[in-house]
Design a protein around this motif. Structure first.
Motif, PDB file in Angstrom:
ATOM      1  N   GLY A 162       0.765  -1.238   0.000  1.00 33.10           N
ATOM      2  CA  GLY A 162       0.000   0.000   0.000  1.00 33.10           C
ATOM      3  C   GLY A 162       0.792   1.282   0.000  1.00 33.10           C
ATOM      4  N   LEU A 163       2.127   1.225  -0.157  1.00 32.49           N
ATOM      5  CA  LEU A 163       2.895   2.471  -0.213  1.00 32.49           C
ATOM      6  C   LEU A 163       2.712   3.117  -1.588  1.00 32.49           C
ATOM      7  CD1 LEU A 163       5.117   4.289   1.146  1.00 32.49           C
ATOM      8  CD2 LEU A 163       6.743   2.997  -0.223  1.00 32.49           C
ATOM      9  N   GLU A 164       2.271   4.376  -1.581  1.00 32.10           N
ATOM     10  CA  GLU A 164       2.080   5.087  -2.848  1.00 32.10           C
ATOM     11  C   GLU A 164       3.348   5.846  -3.185  1.00 32.10           C
ATOM     12  OE1 GLU A 164      -0.238   5.041  -5.008  1.00 32.10           O
ATOM     13  OE2 GLU A 164      -2.169   4.595  -4.077  1.00 32.10           O
ATOM     14  N   ILE A 165       4.157   5.290  -4.070  1.00 27.81           N
ATOM     15  CA  ILE A 165       5.397   5.982  -4.429  1.00 27.81           C
ATOM     16  C   ILE A 165       5.120   7.078  -5.440  1.00 27.81           C
ATOM     17  CG2 ILE A 165       7.694   5.743  -5.371  1.00 27.81           C
ATOM     18  CD1 ILE A 165       8.047   3.274  -4.261  1.00 27.81           C
TER      19      ILE A 165
ATOM     20  N   VAL B  58      -4.212  -6.581 -18.374  1.00 32.46           N
ATOM     21  CA  VAL B  58      -4.633  -7.338 -17.194  1.00 32.46           C
ATOM     22  C   VAL B  58      -5.675  -6.488 -16.469  1.00 32.46           C
ATOM     23  CG1 VAL B  58      -3.924  -8.350 -15.002  1.00 32.46           C
ATOM     24  CG2 VAL B  58      -2.371  -8.427 -16.954  1.00 32.46           C
ATOM     25  N   PHE B  59      -6.797  -7.115 -16.101  1.00 32.61           N
ATOM     26  CA  PHE B  59      -7.834  -6.410 -15.349  1.00 32.61           C
ATOM     27  C   PHE B  59      -8.025  -7.065 -13.990  1.00 32.61           C
ATOM     28  CE2 PHE B  59      -8.728  -5.620 -19.788  1.00 32.61           C
ATOM     29  CZ  PHE B  59      -9.059  -4.271 -19.812  1.00 32.61           C
ATOM     30  N   VAL B  60      -8.103  -6.238 -12.954  1.00 32.64           N
ATOM     31  CA  VAL B  60      -8.427  -6.759 -11.625  1.00 32.64           C
ATOM     32  C   VAL B  60      -9.739  -6.125 -11.197  1.00 32.64           C
ATOM     33  CG1 VAL B  60      -7.717  -6.893  -9.215  1.00 32.64           C
ATOM     34  CG2 VAL B  60      -6.003  -7.057 -11.017  1.00 32.64           C
ATOM     35  N   ASN B  61     -10.745  -6.939 -10.987  1.00 37.20           N
ATOM     36  CA  ASN B  61     -12.100  -6.441 -10.703  1.00 37.20           C
ATOM     37  C   ASN B  61     -12.495  -5.328 -11.666  1.00 37.20           C
ATOM     38  OD1 ASN B  61     -12.328  -8.241  -8.618  1.00 37.20           O
ATOM     39  ND2 ASN B  61     -11.754  -6.761  -7.025  1.00 37.20           N
ATOM     40  N   GLY B  62     -12.174  -5.520 -12.937  1.00 36.88           N
ATOM     41  CA  GLY B  62     -12.573  -4.558 -13.960  1.00 36.88           C
ATOM     42  C   GLY B  62     -11.619  -3.398 -14.149  1.00 36.88           C
ATOM     43  N   GLN B  63     -10.630  -3.286 -13.268  1.00 38.68           N
ATOM     44  CA  GLN B  63      -9.693  -2.166 -13.337  1.00 38.68           C
ATOM     45  C   GLN B  63      -8.446  -2.580 -14.131  1.00 38.68           C
ATOM     46  OE1 GLN B  63      -9.191   0.909 -10.721  1.00 38.68           O
ATOM     47  NE2 GLN B  63      -8.014   1.371 -12.575  1.00 38.68           N
ATOM     48  N   ASN B  64      -8.136  -1.822 -15.186  1.00 41.84           N
ATOM     49  CA  ASN B  64      -6.938  -2.115 -15.971  1.00 41.84           C
ATOM     50  C   ASN B  64      -5.696  -1.794 -15.129  1.00 41.84           C
ATOM     51  OD1 ASN B  64      -4.788  -2.200 -17.829  1.00 41.84           O
ATOM     52  ND2 ASN B  64      -6.159  -1.609 -19.506  1.00 41.84           N
ATOM     53  N   THR B  65      -4.764  -2.753 -15.030  1.00 39.03           N
ATOM     54  CA  THR B  65      -3.612  -2.534 -14.149  1.00 39.03           C
ATOM     55  C   THR B  65      -2.713  -1.399 -14.642  1.00 39.03           C
ATOM     56  OG1 THR B  65      -2.334  -4.232 -15.298  1.00 39.03           O
ATOM     57  CG2 THR B  65      -3.527  -4.912 -13.326  1.00 39.03           C
ATOM     58  N   ARG B  66      -2.875  -1.034 -15.924  1.00 38.31           N
ATOM     59  CA  ARG B  66      -2.075   0.092 -16.429  1.00 38.31           C
ATOM     60  C   ARG B  66      -2.486   1.417 -15.781  1.00 38.31           C
ATOM     61  NH1 ARG B  66       0.430  -1.600 -21.029  1.00 38.31           N
ATOM     62  NH2 ARG B  66      -0.550  -3.397 -21.965  1.00 38.31           N
ATOM     63  N   ASP B  67      -3.766   1.503 -15.393  1.00 38.34           N
ATOM     64  CA  ASP B  67      -4.292   2.772 -14.893  1.00 38.34           C
ATOM     65  C   ASP B  67      -4.333   2.846 -13.369  1.00 38.34           C
ATOM     66  OD1 ASP B  67      -4.790   3.116 -17.578  1.00 38.34           O
ATOM     67  OD2 ASP B  67      -6.831   2.326 -17.400  1.00 38.34           O
ATOM     68  N   ALA B  68      -3.788   1.817 -12.695  1.00 41.23           N
ATOM     69  CA  ALA B  68      -3.866   1.825 -11.231  1.00 41.23           C
ATOM     70  C   ALA B  68      -2.471   1.699 -10.644  1.00 41.23           C
ATOM     71  CB  ALA B  68      -4.732   0.661 -10.756  1.00 41.23           C
ATOM     72  N   THR B  69      -2.305   2.167  -9.412  1.00 39.07           N
ATOM     73  CA  THR B  69      -1.002   2.007  -8.765  1.00 39.07           C
ATOM     74  C   THR B  69      -0.925   0.623  -8.127  1.00 39.07           C
ATOM     75  OG1 THR B  69      -1.744   2.844  -6.634  1.00 39.07           O
ATOM     76  CG2 THR B  69      -0.913   4.471  -8.195  1.00 39.07           C
ATOM     77  N   VAL B  70       0.319   0.212  -7.843  1.00 37.30           N
ATOM     78  CA  VAL B  70       0.520  -1.074  -7.183  1.00 37.30           C
ATOM     79  C   VAL B  70      -0.221  -1.089  -5.849  1.00 37.30           C
ATOM     80  CG1 VAL B  70       2.244  -2.599  -6.154  1.00 37.30           C
ATOM     81  CG2 VAL B  70       2.744  -1.433  -8.293  1.00 37.30           C
ATOM     82  N   ALA B  71      -0.195   0.053  -5.162  1.00 37.76           N
ATOM     83  CA  ALA B  71      -0.860   0.132  -3.858  1.00 37.76           C
ATOM     84  C   ALA B  71      -2.367  -0.118  -3.995  1.00 37.76           C
ATOM     85  CB  ALA B  71      -0.599   1.491  -3.228  1.00 37.76           C
ATOM     86  N   GLN B  72      -2.985   0.534  -4.971  1.00 34.76           N
ATOM     87  CA  GLN B  72      -4.430   0.341  -5.172  1.00 34.76           C
ATOM     88  C   GLN B  72      -4.753  -1.117  -5.498  1.00 34.76           C
ATOM     89  OE1 GLN B  72      -4.850   3.152  -8.317  1.00 34.76           O
ATOM     90  NE2 GLN B  72      -5.383   4.870  -6.967  1.00 34.76           N
ATOM     91  N   ILE B  97       3.297  -6.073  10.555  1.00 34.34           N
ATOM     92  CA  ILE B  97       1.901  -6.360  10.208  1.00 34.34           C
ATOM     93  C   ILE B  97       1.091  -5.078  10.058  1.00 34.34           C
ATOM     94  CG2 ILE B  97      -0.216  -7.501  10.990  1.00 34.34           C
ATOM     95  CD1 ILE B  97       1.570  -9.562  12.338  1.00 34.34           C
ATOM     96  N   SER B  98       1.372  -4.096  10.907  1.00 37.34           N
ATOM     97  CA  SER B  98       0.521  -2.899  10.855  1.00 37.34           C
ATOM     98  C   SER B  98       0.887  -1.961   9.695  1.00 37.34           C
ATOM     99  CB  SER B  98       0.588  -2.139  12.182  1.00 37.34           C
ATOM    100  OG  SER B  98       1.913  -1.830  12.508  1.00 37.34           O
ATOM    101  N   TYR B  99       2.092  -2.148   9.128  1.00 40.99           N
ATOM    102  CA  TYR B  99       2.542  -1.265   8.039  1.00 40.99           C
ATOM    103  C   TYR B  99       1.488  -1.125   6.920  1.00 40.99           C
ATOM    104  CZ  TYR B  99       5.395   0.546   4.201  1.00 40.99           C
ATOM    105  OH  TYR B  99       5.878   1.290   3.165  1.00 40.99           O
ATOM    106  N   GLY B 100       1.055  -2.278   6.398  1.00 40.77           N
ATOM    107  CA  GLY B 100       0.094  -2.245   5.307  1.00 40.77           C
ATOM    108  C   GLY B 100      -1.244  -1.668   5.748  1.00 40.77           C
ATOM    109  N   LEU B 101      -1.655  -2.032   6.971  1.00 36.18           N
ATOM    110  CA  LEU B 101      -2.968  -1.593   7.461  1.00 36.18           C
ATOM    111  C   LEU B 101      -3.027  -0.066   7.559  1.00 36.18           C
ATOM    112  CD1 LEU B 101      -3.431  -4.315  10.204  1.00 36.18           C
ATOM    113  CD2 LEU B 101      -4.170  -4.342   7.817  1.00 36.18           C
TER     114      LEU B 101
END
Ligand SMILES: Nc1ncnc2c1ncn2[C@@H]1O[C@H](COP(=O)(O)OP(=O)(O)OP(=O)(O)O)[C@@H](O)[C@H]1O
Ligand SMILES: [Mg+2]
Lengths: 243, 275
Positions: A162-165, B58-72, B97-101
């Motif tokens: 989830g880090l937004e770079i 590649v689409f994830v739940n309809g979202q094209n991975t080109r238009d989204a960030t890795v985080a999203q 563990i809490s980092y991502g949360l």
């Protein structure tokens, strides 16, 4: 970004015509070009030397990687040129200073792109550098790609959590790199520990005089290259220093 | 739904990663098998945008991975990486563990509850304040799994989850996968551990040289000699047994089933009465 720097300075096993030459000659050539590039502040000379570096890059089949190094160095080169212009208010001179920097970086880049750590080791051994020093030097060199890979893996892991770079201005982005420092240091320590253990497990340091798998020898092609390049270099030094 | 449409990928050094991959992965358990270097890891790195296809989409739940960030994308697709041990970077297990949360914007009380929950599930509560780097290899992997599970992604990708795990942890992973599947999540497992996969009876996608070789039910895929050869696996023992006992049209999917069948057989056997 990291990938870029990697590509611009790291040796990859490819067919570069320069690799036919004995690595000692490549060292010589680099020192010559490096010194030449470092000498002149005059615009014309710096331009000619930069051109020489680029041509050598073309001959060496590493041109596109060399360009990457140049673009990377270009950022610093502009800063250096700007400072010089601020001090001396001579635009032509400032341009010369910028180019000189590019020449220096370029000649180093060509050397590292065409010389494997092993070859460098042979050269050092030929010059009777102590084995432990060679080893430390080569390990440090080999660690660079490993470390860059580690960094990029951790960045990937952080992005995957989830880090937004991509977001935020440059200051915020650089700030986001700070959390990398602690894991990097501990990883480096861990890695070097593992390396030391692995080396000792393979009997590093158990005998005084180690045998050698490969020795450097000059071949005809090396002699021919030397015969042609040495007078040219002498001329180049003469030209740069005299005029 | 994760969907690949004619995806091609080539690495910077010219190595072919993926070639014309088209597939859809929904809820339930999906296994990906293939020889070393077949492109399994490359495939899953496309699922959260760490790699972006050179060709296709590649689409994830309809979202094209080109238009989204890795985080999203990672909010939807959590990945347990193959070399996950190398990807721990926090000072303590709890922070890991809490980092991502935090990044995904959970509230503090939610984060606290989640950390407690996953730590106790994976039996890591004692390590809470310790550095992740001091954990054992298997514990590190379990921690990485805890890390990903904590934010409950729609899809969970496990790249070689059972390597180096003792039997208790393997059972834990298996139970976890089943539980997530019953919660209508998508679980994607890359593994060479056929016995582990066979227990789960997943849909199996076989890869070879960056392409999809076959896609179907476990009993079907593991029965084909050509796929076994190309993916360099050993047939699951229960399937082997089914073949010997000629029950292969409906192979044993669990040990109990096989044991019951054999008991039945013994009871009916004429040998038993004569002995
Ligand atoms: N960063 C990279 N640069 C260049 N080539 C790569 C890179 N990563 C992987 N490859 C190559 O791509 C191919 C597929 O690799 P991948 O990691 O996807 O294989 P895999 O199926 O996960 O194998 P394994 O079972 O060993 O994990 C391999 O031939 C590999 O050498
Ligand atoms: Mg892999």
């Amino acid at each position: 970004m990291l990938g870029w720097i990697l590509e611009a300075f790291l040796f990859t096993y490819s067919n570069s015509p320069l690799r036919i030459l004995d690595p000692r000659i490549r060292v010589l050539l680099t020192i010559e070009l490096f010194t030449l590039s470092a000498l002149p502040n005059v615009f014309v000379k710096a331009a000619i030397l930069l051109a020489m570096v680029l041509i050598l890059g073309m001959i060496g089949n590493v041109f596109s990687k060399l360009l990457k190094a140049m673009i990377f160095a270009g950022i610093f080169s502009i800063i250096i040129g700007a400072i010089d212009f601020y001090v001396n208010t001579d635009p032509i001179r400032a341009l010369g200073v910028s180019m000189r920097f590019l020449g220096i970086v370029g000649s180093l880049s060509i050397f590292f792109l065409t010389t494997s750590p092993d070859e460098l080791g042979y050269v050092m051994k030929r010059f009777r550098v102590h084995r432990d020093i060679i080893f430390a030097f080569l390990t440090a060199m080999r660690f660079v790609p490993v470390l860059l890979l580690d960094i990029s893996q951790i960045i990937d892991a952080q992005r995957s959590r989830g880090l937004e770079i991509q977001k935020g201005n440059i200051v915020r982005r650089v700030n986001k790199l700070f959390p990398l420092v602690v894991p990097m240091v501990s990883l480096v320590l861990e890695r070097s520990n593992h390396l030391a253990e692995a080396m000792e497990s393979r009997a590093y340091g158990s005998v005084k005089q180690v045998s050698s798998f490969k020795e450097l020898r000059f071949r005809p092609v090396d002699r021919i290259f030397l015969a042609i390049s040495t007078p040219l270099m002498v001329l180049a030094f003469y030209f740069v220093l005299k005029f | 739904m994760i969907s690949f449409q004619s995806v091609g990928f080539v690495f910077q050094n010219g190595t072919r990663g993926l070639h014309d991959v088209t597939l859809e992965i929904g809820e339930g358990i999906t296994a990906i098998i293939g020889a070393n270097g077949a492109g399994k890891t490359t495939l899953v790195r496309h699922m959260n945008g760490l790699l972006v296809p050179k060709l296709g989409n590649v689409f994830v739940n309809g979202q094209n991975t080109r238009d989204a960030t890795v985080a999203q994308l990672s909010r939807m697709v959590g990945i347990l990486f193959q070399n996950s041990e190398r990807q721990l970077f926090s000072n303590t297990v709890e922070e890991e563990i809490s980092y991502g949360l935090k990044n995904f914007g959970l509230r503090d009380d939610q984060i606290g509850a989640k950390v407690d929950e996953v730590l106790s599930f994976f039996d890591l509560s004692d390590y809470r304040g310790k550095s992740p780097l001091t954990l054992s290899g298997g514990e590190k992997k379990m921690l990485c799994l805890a890390v990903v599970l904590a934010w409950e992604p729609d899809f969970l990708v496990l790249d070689e989850p059972t390597i180096g795990q003792d039997s208790i942890n393997k059972e834990r992973i298996e139970a976890l996968v089943r539980r997530l599947a019953s919660k209508r999540k998508g679980i994607i497992i890359i593994s060479h551990d056929v016995e582990f996969l066979w227990n789960l009876q997943p849909r199996v996608i076989a890869m070879s040289n960056g392409s999809i070789l076959a896609d179907g039910k476990a009993s079907h895929i593991f029965s084909k000699r050509r796929i076994i050869q190309k993916t360099r696996i050993v047939r699951p023992q229960l399937l082997e047994l089914s073949t010997i006992l000629e029950t292969v049209s409906n192979p044993f999917s669990s040990q109990d089933q096989a044991v019951n069948y054999l008991k039945d057989l013994m009871n009916k056997s004429p040998l038993k009465t004569s002995a």
